[in-house]
Design an enzyme around this catalytic site. Structure first.
Site, PDB file in Angstrom:
ATOM      1  N   SER A  94      -4.007   0.604  -4.678  1.00 40.29           N
ATOM      2  CA  SER A  94      -3.340  -0.575  -4.125  1.00 40.29           C
ATOM      3  C   SER A  94      -4.326  -1.689  -3.803  1.00 40.29           C
ATOM      4  O   SER A  94      -3.937  -2.762  -3.346  1.00 40.29           O
ATOM      5  CB  SER A  94      -2.565  -0.194  -2.857  1.00 40.29           C
ATOM      6  OG  SER A  94      -3.438   0.302  -1.849  1.00 40.29           O
ATOM      7  N   HIS A 123       1.494   4.899  -3.043  1.00 46.79           N
ATOM      8  CA  HIS A 123       1.835   6.313  -2.867  1.00 46.79           C
ATOM      9  C   HIS A 123       3.004   6.809  -3.716  1.00 46.79           C
ATOM     10  O   HIS A 123       2.974   7.938  -4.214  1.00 46.79           O
ATOM     11  CB  HIS A 123       2.184   6.579  -1.397  1.00 46.79           C
ATOM     12  CG  HIS A 123       1.009   6.618  -0.475  1.00 46.79           C
ATOM     13  ND1 HIS A 123       0.183   7.707  -0.370  1.00 46.79           N
ATOM     14  CD2 HIS A 123       0.535   5.695   0.403  1.00 46.79           C
ATOM     15  CE1 HIS A 123      -0.756   7.462   0.529  1.00 46.79           C
ATOM     16  NE2 HIS A 123      -0.574   6.253   1.012  1.00 46.79           N
ATOM     17  N   GLU A 158      -5.422   9.396  -0.248  1.00 49.20           N
ATOM     18  CA  GLU A 158      -5.789   7.989  -0.078  1.00 49.20           C
ATOM     19  C   GLU A 158      -6.920   7.543  -0.996  1.00 49.20           C
ATOM     20  O   GLU A 158      -6.875   6.443  -1.545  1.00 49.20           O
ATOM     21  CB  GLU A 158      -6.181   7.717   1.381  1.00 49.20           C
ATOM     22  CG  GLU A 158      -5.020   7.793   2.364  1.00 49.20           C
ATOM     23  CD  GLU A 158      -4.029   6.645   2.226  1.00 49.20           C
ATOM     24  OE1 GLU A 158      -4.258   5.732   1.406  1.00 49.20           O
ATOM     25  OE2 GLU A 158      -3.001   6.683   2.929  1.00 49.20           O
ATOM     26  N   HIS A 211       0.833  -1.202   0.000  1.00 55.31           N
ATOM     27  CA  HIS A 211       0.000   0.000   0.000  1.00 55.31           C
ATOM     28  C   HIS A 211       0.868   1.252   0.000  1.00 55.31           C
ATOM     29  O   HIS A 211       0.656   2.174  -0.790  1.00 55.31           O
ATOM     30  CB  HIS A 211      -0.913   0.019   1.221  1.00 55.31           C
ATOM     31  CG  HIS A 211      -1.551   1.355   1.457  1.00 55.31           C
ATOM     32  ND1 HIS A 211      -0.962   2.334   2.236  1.00 55.31           N
ATOM     33  CD2 HIS A 211      -2.709   1.901   1.006  1.00 55.31           C
ATOM     34  CE1 HIS A 211      -1.722   3.407   2.244  1.00 55.31           C
ATOM     35  NE2 HIS A 211      -2.789   3.175   1.513  1.00 55.31           N
TER      36      HIS A 211
END
Length: 293
Positions: A192, A132, A173, A127
């Site tokens: 993700s 990111h 997010e 993740h």
């Protein structure tokens, strides 16, 4: 990134960083990364913003195995001056903001087990890094993340971290972007996740609403399931410009006087891309009630 610990655990530096110890990853852990990567790499190209795929290629993240932070940071530093540092888990807010303000992205170093491949509540290295890091190679997004970190330090002084956290949640997010080809994904929590990569764009259940700072600051979010509302930005440049040009102090005071909005709310003045049915959340609640009794 709040942690219940007030001081770093044994083995961590004062800023909560730890060595990645890349050499300790097992072959099975590398295979888990590869399986996750290959599944998302097949799904995302037509769904994610082009900047994400460009970042994957620029940073050579398509090489097999869990990325080595040292080599990944060398490439990222050349692109936008950012680096990736390992931490033992969630870190206190102020330390998190300090890292972002200084162009350091914090990542956990553990990877989920094979039986957790579809869902993991705590963010792992897949993740954190796959989700990111590719966008940190984009100058506008990289600047936005630094500005967010600087804003977080100021929000701490105003006692408004919870308001700023909602901006992070609904952009970094779980953000969507309006693109000439339609809505695209960019939030790390979506890109993700195989199932949410489909749900966020295709399912009729969630609301999809144009991003507005005050609106987002008032909106609750859920951490245990798919989002019931996604917010849509126009571009990373617009997101950065709005962040840099807004005086947050009076905005915090204004929002503090207003009631919070629920995760499925549609408010007066919303620019709505999709008015969701909320069928998924309704069915999930009904199933939970049945199971309870």
């Amino acid at each position: 990134m709040v942690n219940v610990f007030e001081t770093p655990p044994p083995g961590a530096a004062a800023d909560w960083t730890i060595p990645q110890q890349w050499e300790r990853y097992t072959e099975e852990e590398h295979r888990t990364w590869d399986a996750l990567f290959e599944r998302q790499a097949r799904l995302l190209p037509d769904r994610v913003v082009p900047e994400f795929m460009e970042g994957l290629r620029m940073l050579k993240m398509d090489e097999r195995g869990i990325p080595n932070f040292e080599y990944l940071s060398e490439r990222l530093m050349k692109a936008t001056g950012w680096q990736v540092v390992a931490v033992p888990g969630l870190v206190p807010d102020r330390d998190f903001f300090e890292h972002l303000a200084n162009r350091r992205f914090v990542s956990g170093r553990f990877i989920r087990r094979k039986d957790q491949i579809d869902y993991l509540q705590e963010p792992d290295i897949f993740h954190d890094v796959f989700g990111h890091v590719p966008l940190l190679a984009n100058p506008a997004f990289a600047d936005y993340m630094q500005a967010y970190g600087e804003g977080g330090l100021r929000a701490d002084d105003f006692g408004a971290i919870d308001r700023l956290a909602r901006i992070y949640w609904y952009t970094v997010e779980f953000g969507l972007m309006q693109h000439r080809e339609g809505l695209k994904l960019f939030g790390a929590g979506i890109v993700s996740s195989y199932s949410e990569s489909v749900f966020a764009l295709d399912d009729p259940s969630p609301n999809r609403i144009a991003f507005d700072l005050k609106r987002v600051m008032r909106t609750k979010y859920r951490i245990d399931d798919f989002q019931q509302t996604y917010f849509v930005v126009d571009s990373f440049e617009d997101l950065l410009r709005e962040t840099l040009e807004t005086d947050f102090a009076p905005l915090y005071r204004q929002v503090a006087s207003l009631s919070d909005l629920e995760v499925d709310s549609v408010a007066t003045g919303d620019q709505i891309f999709t008015l969701g049915t909320q069928a998924y959340a309704t069915a999930k609640r009904a199933a939970d009630e049945t199971e309870r009794y």
